[in-house]
Design a protein around this motif. Sequence first.
Motif, PDB file in Angstrom:
ATOM      1  N   VAL A 241       0.829  -1.194   0.004  1.00 20.54           N
ATOM      2  CA  VAL A 241       0.018  -0.138  -0.200  1.00 20.54           C
ATOM      3  C   VAL A 241       0.764   1.253   0.160  1.00 20.54           C
ATOM      4  O   VAL A 241       0.462   2.258  -0.345  1.00 20.54           O
ATOM      5  CB  VAL A 241      -1.071   0.057   1.355  1.00 20.54           C
ATOM      6  CG1 VAL A 241      -1.510   1.444   1.255  1.00 20.54           C
ATOM      7  CG2 VAL A 241      -1.982  -1.005   1.014  1.00 20.54           C
ATOM      8  N   VAL A 242       2.024   1.259   0.668  1.00 17.54           N
ATOM      9  CA  VAL A 242       2.762   2.488   0.753  1.00 17.54           C
ATOM     10  C   VAL A 242       3.169   2.809  -0.754  1.00 17.54           C
ATOM     11  O   VAL A 242       3.722   4.067  -0.986  1.00 17.54           O
ATOM     12  CB  VAL A 242       4.328   2.072   1.445  1.00 17.54           C
ATOM     13  CG1 VAL A 242       3.878   2.125   2.933  1.00 17.54           C
ATOM     14  CG2 VAL A 242       4.749   0.814   0.932  1.00 17.54           C
ATOM     15  N   ASN A 243       3.108   1.948  -1.620  1.00 15.36           N
ATOM     16  CA  ASN A 243       3.573   2.297  -3.074  1.00 15.36           C
ATOM     17  C   ASN A 243       2.206   2.680  -4.043  1.00 15.36           C
ATOM     18  O   ASN A 243       2.573   3.081  -5.191  1.00 15.36           O
ATOM     19  CB  ASN A 243       3.999   1.147  -3.858  1.00 15.36           C
ATOM     20  CG  ASN A 243       5.410   0.620  -3.184  1.00 15.36           C
ATOM     21  OD1 ASN A 243       6.243   1.423  -2.771  1.00 15.36           O
ATOM     22  ND2 ASN A 243       5.354  -0.799  -2.800  1.00 15.36           N
ATOM     23  N   VAL A 244       1.279   2.976  -3.301  1.00 16.03           N
ATOM     24  CA  VAL A 244       0.039   3.334  -4.158  1.00 16.03           C
ATOM     25  C   VAL A 244      -0.584   4.746  -3.314  1.00 16.03           C
ATOM     26  O   VAL A 244      -0.265   4.984  -2.236  1.00 16.03           O
ATOM     27  CB  VAL A 244      -1.414   2.566  -3.736  1.00 16.03           C
ATOM     28  CG1 VAL A 244      -0.618   1.049  -4.588  1.00 16.03           C
ATOM     29  CG2 VAL A 244      -1.825   2.355  -2.812  1.00 16.03           C
ATOM     30  N   GLU A 245      -1.485   5.458  -4.036  1.00 16.72           N
ATOM     31  CA  GLU A 245      -1.719   6.874  -3.736  1.00 16.72           C
ATOM     32  C   GLU A 245      -2.653   6.737  -2.730  1.00 16.72           C
ATOM     33  O   GLU A 245      -2.615   7.512  -1.632  1.00 16.72           O
ATOM     34  CB  GLU A 245      -2.006   7.576  -4.808  1.00 16.72           C
ATOM     35  CG  GLU A 245      -2.663   9.154  -4.546  1.00 16.72           C
ATOM     36  CD  GLU A 245      -2.546  10.049  -5.747  1.00 16.72           C
ATOM     37  OE1 GLU A 245      -3.182  11.106  -5.661  1.00 16.72           O
ATOM     38  OE2 GLU A 245      -2.343   9.723  -6.806  1.00 16.72           O
ATOM     39  N   ASP A 246      -3.830   5.860  -2.996  1.00 19.15           N
ATOM     40  CA  ASP A 246      -4.885   6.019  -2.101  1.00 19.15           C
ATOM     41  C   ASP A 246      -5.417   4.596  -2.059  1.00 19.15           C
ATOM     42  O   ASP A 246      -5.239   3.705  -0.873  1.00 19.15           O
ATOM     43  CB  ASP A 246      -6.071   6.632  -2.480  1.00 19.15           C
ATOM     44  CG  ASP A 246      -7.179   6.690  -1.677  1.00 19.15           C
ATOM     45  OD1 ASP A 246      -7.071   6.326  -0.422  1.00 19.15           O
ATOM     46  OD2 ASP A 246      -8.039   7.479  -2.137  1.00 19.15           O
TER      47      ASP A 246
END
Length: 273
Positions: A241-246
């Motif tokens: 998730v840290v690699n996605v915006e939302d």
Amino acid sequence: MPERLSRQILWVSDLIDEDSKEWKRELVNLRFLPQDTDAILGIPLSVIGARNRVVWAETKNGRNEARHSGKQRSGLAVSRSSLRLLEQFQIANEHPATTAVQNQLVKWTLPPSGCYKVNVDGAVFSKRKLAAMGVVIRDEEGQLIATLCRKLYTPLGPLETEAKTMEVGIMFAREVGIRDVLFEGDSLVLNNAIHGLNKIDPSVQNVVKGILQSVQGFRTFAFSHTKRQGNAPAHALAQHVVNVEDFLVWLEECPGCIVRACMQDVRSIYNHE
């Protein structure tokens, strides 16, 4: 200053977005001190909502005894009560002592025939004040149906994050359209709370209530617990998730970050057979 930020705040609900059932982070940050902001945003909210009410701690009925019954405690009594609450909080947040146990190989298992399994896992990134969620839905043959990863900009604790992730997993399963579901996560504390096997932690009480209410819309449902090894794809997705915006959703497509974990799950099932 925009009107929505300048108006008076009378109730907790004034700080919650009515549609998303999430904290109005901008408003909370504006109106409260940093330490209070973290404490407020660290309270998980359930999608079912809750009515406003006034509660006074350390009273049997939650009412202000000095105002309603004329009874007023001395400063010493109040001080002792506060210290007792602090001690209870510290004990509740201590990590239980670990004991050596024999390592056992835990594998992901197929759901019952005609049923889907929804695996969920949450991750906490304390320094970034983020909570991450991973949801993986597979059918009775282990085929991937849908996955979701989502980021919450709130400083939730581990248990609160797991509870919110389970709630999000339930809502996602409903949106996908499956009707017979086995929900599985690796939080034993949450699993026991859902099954009524232990006292529900106050911090997730409302979320657990929302979980039990939300699953009533399925034809059949059940909850199970597994260890981290049996929840690898959902765990990897939460870390991603840290690699996605939302948030991101995949339908009948396997995200690259969990391909290996999914293949290992399926391989372990059929090699065992």
